[in-house]
Design a protein around this motif. Structure first.
Motif, PDB file in Angstrom:
ATOM      1  N   GLY A 250       0.781  -1.222   0.000  1.00  0.00           N
ATOM      2  CA  GLY A 250       0.000   0.000   0.000  1.00  0.00           C
ATOM      3  C   GLY A 250       0.816   1.277   0.000  1.00  0.00           C
ATOM      4  N   ALA A 251       2.147   1.174  -0.106  1.00  0.00           N
ATOM      5  CA  ALA A 251       2.986   2.378  -0.073  1.00  0.00           C
ATOM      6  C   ALA A 251       2.816   3.234  -1.320  1.00  0.00           C
ATOM      7  N   GLY A 252       2.488   2.596  -2.455  1.00  0.00           N
ATOM      8  CA  GLY A 252       2.279   3.359  -3.686  1.00  0.00           C
ATOM      9  C   GLY A 252       3.205   2.979  -4.823  1.00  0.00           C
ATOM     10  N   LYS A 253       3.767   1.769  -4.779  1.00  0.00           N
ATOM     11  CA  LYS A 253       4.682   1.327  -5.841  1.00  0.00           C
ATOM     12  C   LYS A 253       3.966   1.247  -7.186  1.00  0.00           C
ATOM     13  N   SER A 254       2.857   0.548  -7.231  1.00  0.00           N
ATOM     14  CA  SER A 254       2.098   0.404  -8.476  1.00  0.00           C
ATOM     15  C   SER A 254       1.505   1.741  -8.903  1.00  0.00           C
ATOM     16  N   THR A 255       1.115   2.555  -7.921  1.00  0.00           N
ATOM     17  CA  THR A 255       0.548   3.865  -8.235  1.00  0.00           C
ATOM     18  C   THR A 255       1.589   4.759  -8.903  1.00  0.00           C
ATOM     19  N   LEU A 256       2.836   4.664  -8.473  1.00  0.00           N
ATOM     20  CA  LEU A 256       3.899   5.438  -9.103  1.00  0.00           C
ATOM     21  C   LEU A 256       4.025   5.071 -10.579  1.00  0.00           C
ATOM     22  N   ILE A 257       3.983   3.779 -10.872  1.00  0.00           N
ATOM     23  CA  ILE A 257       4.059   3.311 -12.253  1.00  0.00           C
ATOM     24  C   ILE A 257       2.861   3.814 -13.051  1.00  0.00           C
ATOM     25  N   ASN A 258       1.671   3.694 -12.466  1.00  0.00           N
ATOM     26  CA  ASN A 258       0.465   4.142 -13.158  1.00  0.00           C
ATOM     27  C   ASN A 258       0.482   5.645 -13.407  1.00  0.00           C
ATOM     28  N   SER A 259       1.022   6.408 -12.464  1.00  0.00           N
ATOM     29  CA  SER A 259       1.120   7.856 -12.632  1.00  0.00           C
ATOM     30  C   SER A 259       2.012   8.193 -13.819  1.00  0.00           C
ATOM     31  N   PHE A 260       3.122   7.488 -13.921  1.00  0.00           N
ATOM     32  CA  PHE A 260       4.059   7.721 -15.027  1.00  0.00           C
ATOM     33  C   PHE A 260       3.392   7.443 -16.371  1.00  0.00           C
ATOM     34  N   PHE A 261       2.767   6.289 -16.508  1.00  0.00           N
ATOM     35  CA  PHE A 261       2.153   5.916 -17.780  1.00  0.00           C
ATOM     36  C   PHE A 261       0.930   6.763 -18.094  1.00  0.00           C
ATOM     37  N   SER A 262       0.219   7.205 -17.063  1.00  0.00           N
ATOM     38  CA  SER A 262      -0.942   8.069 -17.296  1.00  0.00           C
ATOM     39  C   SER A 262      -0.498   9.395 -17.899  1.00  0.00           C
ATOM     40  N   MET A 263       0.617   9.912 -17.432  1.00  0.00           N
ATOM     41  CA  MET A 263       1.101  11.180 -17.955  1.00  0.00           C
ATOM     42  C   MET A 263       1.668  11.015 -19.362  1.00  0.00           C
ATOM     43  N   ILE A 264       2.312   9.902 -19.611  1.00  0.00           N
ATOM     44  CA  ILE A 264       2.868   9.643 -20.938  1.00  0.00           C
ATOM     45  C   ILE A 264       1.761   9.496 -21.978  1.00  0.00           C
ATOM     46  N   THR A 265       0.668   8.814 -21.627  1.00  0.00           N
ATOM     47  CA  THR A 265      -0.398   8.518 -22.582  1.00  0.00           C
ATOM     48  C   THR A 265      -1.502   9.566 -22.609  1.00  0.00           C
ATOM     49  N   GLY A 266      -1.600  10.376 -21.528  1.00  0.00           N
ATOM     50  CA  GLY A 266      -2.691  11.345 -21.452  1.00  0.00           C
ATOM     51  C   GLY A 266      -4.011  10.704 -21.093  1.00  0.00           C
ATOM     52  N   LYS A 267      -3.954   9.454 -20.636  1.00  0.00           N
ATOM     53  CA  LYS A 267      -5.151   8.738 -20.216  1.00  0.00           C
ATOM     54  C   LYS A 267      -4.868   8.100 -18.864  1.00  0.00           C
ATOM     55  N   TYR A 268      -5.884   8.044 -18.022  1.00  0.00           N
ATOM     56  CA  TYR A 268      -5.717   7.402 -16.727  1.00  0.00           C
ATOM     57  C   TYR A 268      -5.490   5.914 -16.941  1.00  0.00           C
ATOM     58  N   GLN A 269      -4.264   5.463 -16.677  1.00  0.00           N
ATOM     59  CA  GLN A 269      -3.888   4.077 -16.903  1.00  0.00           C
ATOM     60  C   GLN A 269      -3.741   3.327 -15.586  1.00  0.00           C
ATOM     61  N   GLN A 270      -4.181   2.091 -15.574  1.00  0.00           N
ATOM     62  CA  GLN A 270      -3.890   1.217 -14.451  1.00  0.00           C
ATOM     63  C   GLN A 270      -3.247  -0.047 -15.013  1.00  0.00           C
ATOM     64  N   ILE A 271      -2.003   0.124 -15.472  1.00  0.00           N
ATOM     65  CA  ILE A 271      -1.305  -1.019 -16.051  1.00  0.00           C
ATOM     66  C   ILE A 271      -0.739  -1.919 -14.955  1.00  0.00           C
ATOM     67  N   ALA A 272      -0.386  -1.306 -13.817  1.00  0.00           N
ATOM     68  CA  ALA A 272       0.048  -2.072 -12.660  1.00  0.00           C
ATOM     69  C   ALA A 272      -1.107  -2.101 -11.686  1.00  0.00           C
ATOM     70  N   GLU A 273      -1.512  -3.288 -11.280  1.00  0.00           N
ATOM     71  CA  GLU A 273      -2.670  -3.410 -10.403  1.00  0.00           C
ATOM     72  C   GLU A 273      -2.347  -2.833  -9.036  1.00  0.00           C
ATOM     73  N   ALA A 274      -3.133  -1.859  -8.624  1.00  0.00           N
ATOM     74  CA  ALA A 274      -2.860  -1.136  -7.379  1.00  0.00           C
ATOM     75  C   ALA A 274      -3.770  -1.621  -6.266  1.00  0.00           C
TER      76      ALA A 274
END
Length: 286
Positions: free
Chosen positions: A34-58
């Protein structure tokens, strides 16, 4: 890549700056559940794609979803890629040691395997860690021995054979800004990164919550800075203070489950700037 949940207004110059930072590195993320490891990844990809991504299950509520060793690749048009290696949550103080043939198999050995890239992607790390934890509850020597053998067998089976190693250049210790990480946990990471000569950095999530708490948030930030500064002696520590990150979706104090409906205001410009600033420090070219 997971299906996007909604559009986000992303500043083009910041997005390009983030893309320019990708130069062939592999980043390993470790930290508690719950520290935010997957969320960090999702934040990165969301900004790259311009879409809210959940590629890493949080994590949702009190249930962690990440159970395997995940590999997520952001590849630019020129072929240069940035690879994230995501792990399930585990903390050194909660993982006992296993001693097969006189050699210790514990958090440190598991971390060594991750840093050397000898564990295959999609390995069920959660099962390995649970087999270690169960030893604390063993009621008989026979049960303890059985659990010890299981941990050794699982670790051996997880090793890469002929595949390319997934060896990281940088280790990110992800912590929740509202909680102080155990000192022995940081010490174990410090020893491992020095052993393998890896760059290391602490990223503290939920910076937006620190802001909302004002004076209490500043005091917590000061405590966290002190713990991180005293927790590492590695010369490859990127910064002595933790880098801050704010989630692309606002989080409640309780980290309770949130609706997945997204609107443009969920990723304001200051959050985008903070994310890019964090990765600018993390992805410094050698």
């Amino acid at each position: 890549m997971g299906e996007p949940f909604g559009e986000l207004k992303i500043d083009r110059s910041l997005r390009q700056k983030l893309l320019d930072l990708c130069h062939g590195q592999t980043i390993l993320l470790v930290g508690d559940t719950g520290a935010g490891k997957s969320t960090l990844i999702n934040s990165f990809f969301s900004m790259i794609t311009g879409k809210y991504q959940q590629i890493a299950e949080a994590r949702f509520g009190h249930q962690t979803v990440t159970k395997t060793l995940g590999k997520y690749v952001c590849q630019r048009a020129d072929g240069v890629a940035l690879t994230f290696v995501d792990t399930c949550g585990f903390i050194v103080s909660r993982v006992p040691e296993v001693v097969p043939d006189g050699g210790k198999v514990n958090f440190g050995v598991l971390l060594d395997a991750l840093l050397s890239g000898t564990i295959r992607p999609e390995t069920d790390l959660h099962r390995i860690i649970e087999s270690l934890r169960k030893q604390n509850r063993a009621e008989t020597p026979e049960e303890e021995e059985r659990l010890r053998e299981e941990a050794v067998r699982l670790l051996e089976a997880a090793k890469v054979k002929n595949e390319k190693r997934l060896e990281p250049n940088t280790v990110i210790v992800v912590v929740d800004a509202m909680f102080l990480p155990p000192k022995n946990y940081l010490k174990a990471v410090d020893e491992a990164v020095m052993k393998f000569s890896k760059k290391v950095c602490v990223v503290a999530t939920r910076e937006d919550l620190l802001r909302r708490k004002k004076d209490k948030g500043e005091k917590q930030k000061s405590k966290l800075n002190k713990v991180v500064k005293n927790g590492f002696s590695s010369p490859l520590l990127i910064t002595k203070e933790p880098l801050l990150m704010s989630n692309y979706v606002p989080m409640a104090d309780s980290q309770s489950e949130k609706d997945t409906e997204i609107d443009d205001q969920d990723y304001p410009l200051w959050k985008q700037e903070l994310l890019v600033s964090t990765f600018e420090k993390l992805l410094q070219k050698p």
